[in-house]
Design an enzyme around this catalytic site. Structure first.
Site, PDB file in Angstrom:
ATOM      1  N   ASP A 211       0.823  -1.211   0.000  1.00  0.00           N
ATOM      2  CA  ASP A 211       0.000   0.000   0.000  1.00  0.00           C
ATOM      3  C   ASP A 211       0.859   1.264   0.000  1.00  0.00           C
ATOM      4  OD1 ASP A 211       0.989  -0.280   2.548  1.00  0.00           O
ATOM      5  OD2 ASP A 211      -0.851   0.304   3.562  1.00  0.00           O
ATOM      6  N   ASP A 289       7.292  -4.906  13.966  1.00  0.00           N
ATOM      7  CA  ASP A 289       7.862  -3.559  13.875  1.00  0.00           C
ATOM      8  C   ASP A 289       8.093  -2.948  15.258  1.00  0.00           C
ATOM      9  OD1 ASP A 289       5.115  -3.546  14.160  1.00  0.00           O
ATOM     10  OD2 ASP A 289       4.767  -1.876  12.792  1.00  0.00           O
TER      11      ASP A 289
END
Length: 445
Positions: A211, A289
């Protein structure tokens, strides 16, 4: 497999012995007139059939031996055998050992799942990349989404399409059932990075999500920063992303400006194979992350990040359900001016040089109060410093000025040694701790 081989050999021996006895019986039998020729022809036919059958049995034995060795080797390595393995993906050959950083192949690994809008990401990557040989695009797809697979396949040989083989649900604690997606993402990252660094043996890789849209100088930026990442071991990544990169908070006239940051930004980032050697054995089951932002992984290392982002996200839909998207992410300014980074001297980003120039500049800036900034007063001062003294004051100032106010293990987004550089109402502001700052407090989370 040895038992099967023995059975074949015994079967062949019995077959030959039986035919030999039959031949002996027929030769010893009294023959009637005219019958000898017929019997001779019959015996010859049977002998020919026996020879044909023996050759067939020998070929079968050769195949059994060949596959026995193959299967045995795979079992010793713990490889799961499938009857008809899919053909290997069409990928460029691994690059030669690194001799010249300027010629190193830097693959772009696109992490895809069920967004058919991956086309927007791929279109820009292929439009802006200067060389298909230097920057091969590898799309790793999870989820098994058919429409997304068709979109990726429509690019033919322009991209390599690899598929994460394990699409099963992952057992998770009861309280994490709603986070199943984060577990699958971490599993996919581990598999895809393993393919890039273990199977294809690349020296480094640029990771982007499906994205993300990239800037015209996306490849130029990473090509220029790669030698810096090799040379300065206090760096562990180069990112295209500025977490506080909203248009009104960056200086678009200084698109060439780069920073060091202690916060792992992700969202278009370059890593070396050596880092994967370090991270793979302890790769997390979920929330990869945020795990990267923990002190145990960061180990006082920094990333490079730009003043103006070289990626922007258009994916509101996802496992995070649009967290931060409407408030921050959709306003990130994507650089639209090509900067010839490979012609610039980036040595100022090396740790010693950076701290000799950046820190004195920050603490030489006049200190102001947040109310003065909000009231647009004391503009004659130029760049200014707003000092925070603790977690609560940082969050209050960040929220008042439109910055992202969350901290990960005490590290602010885009911060370096606790300092966040941004533009507010047209002037440079440094949100900074006291000059005697001694380190991050992981409890500030």
């Amino acid at each position: 497999m040895l038992k099967k081989s023995s059975l074949v050999l015994w079967g062949a021996a019995l077959f030959i012995a039986w035919n030999g006895l039959l031949l002996l019986f027929l030769w010893s039998r009294p023959a009637s007139p005219g019958e000898g020729d017929r019997l001779t022809a019959e015996v010859i036919r049977l002998a020919q059939d026996a020879e044909t059958e023996l050759e067939r049995q020998k070929e079968l034995l050769r195949q059994i031996r060949r596959y026995s060795g193959l299967w045995g080797g795979q079992r010793r390595r713990g490889v799961r055998i499938t009857p008809k393995p899919p053909p290997p993906p069409s990928l460029p050959p691994p690059p030669p050992p690194l001799t010249d950083p300027a010629g190193t192949v830097l693959p772009v690994l696109v992490m895809a799942c069920d967004r058919s809008t991956v086309r927007r990401c791929l279109d820009k990557l292929l439009r802006y990349r200067p060389s298909a040989q230097r920057f091969p695009v590898i799309v790793s797809q999870d989820c098994g989404h058919a429409e997304t697979a068709r979109v990726i396949a429509s690019y033919g040989d322009a991209v390599a399409h690899i598929r994460q083989p394990d699409l099963s649900d992952i057992p998770v604690p009861a309280e994490h059932r709603k986070f199943q997606g984060y577990y699958k993402i971490a599993r996919h990252y581990r598999w895809a990075l393993g393919q890039v660094f273990r199977t294809f043996r690349y020296r480094a890789a640029i990771v982007v999500e499906d994205d993300l849209e990239v800037a015209p100088d996306f490849f130029e930026y990473f090509q220029a920063a790669f030698p810096l990442l090799l040379a300065d071991r206090s760096l562990w990544c180069v990112s295209a992303w500025n977490d506080n990169g909203k248009e009104q908070m960056v200086d678009v006239g200084q698109a060439e400006l780069l920073y060091r940051t202690d916060f792992f930004p992700g969202l278009g980032w370059l890593l070396l194979a050596e880092l994967w050697d370090e991270l793979e054995p302890k790769w997390p089951r979920a929330f990869w992350d945020d795990w990267m932002r923990q002190p145990e992984q960061r180990r006082d290392r920094s990333c490079v990040r730009p003043e103006v982002s070289r990626t922007m996200t258009f994916g509101r839909k996802g496992v995070s359900h649009g967290q931060f998207f409407d408030q921050y992410l959709k306003f990130i300014k994507l650089n639209d001016r090509f900067v010839p980074f490979t012609q610039l001297d980036l040595s100022y980003l090396k740790k010693e040089e950076y701290e000799r120039s950046f820190l004195p500049k920050v603490y030489a800036a006049p200190e102001v109060k947040v109310e003065e900034l909000q009231g647009n007063r004391r503009r004659e001062l130029g760049a200014v410093r707003l000092q925070y003294s603790g977690r609560d004051s940082f969050k209050a100032f960040a929220k008042a000025l439109g910055l992202m106010d969350d901290l990960k293990s005490g590290v602010p987004r885009a911060g370096y040694r606790g300092i966040v550089s941004f533009v507010y109402r047209g002037r440079r502001v440094y949100l900074a701790p006291p000059s005697d700052w001694t380190g991050y407090d992981p409890s500030w989370s």
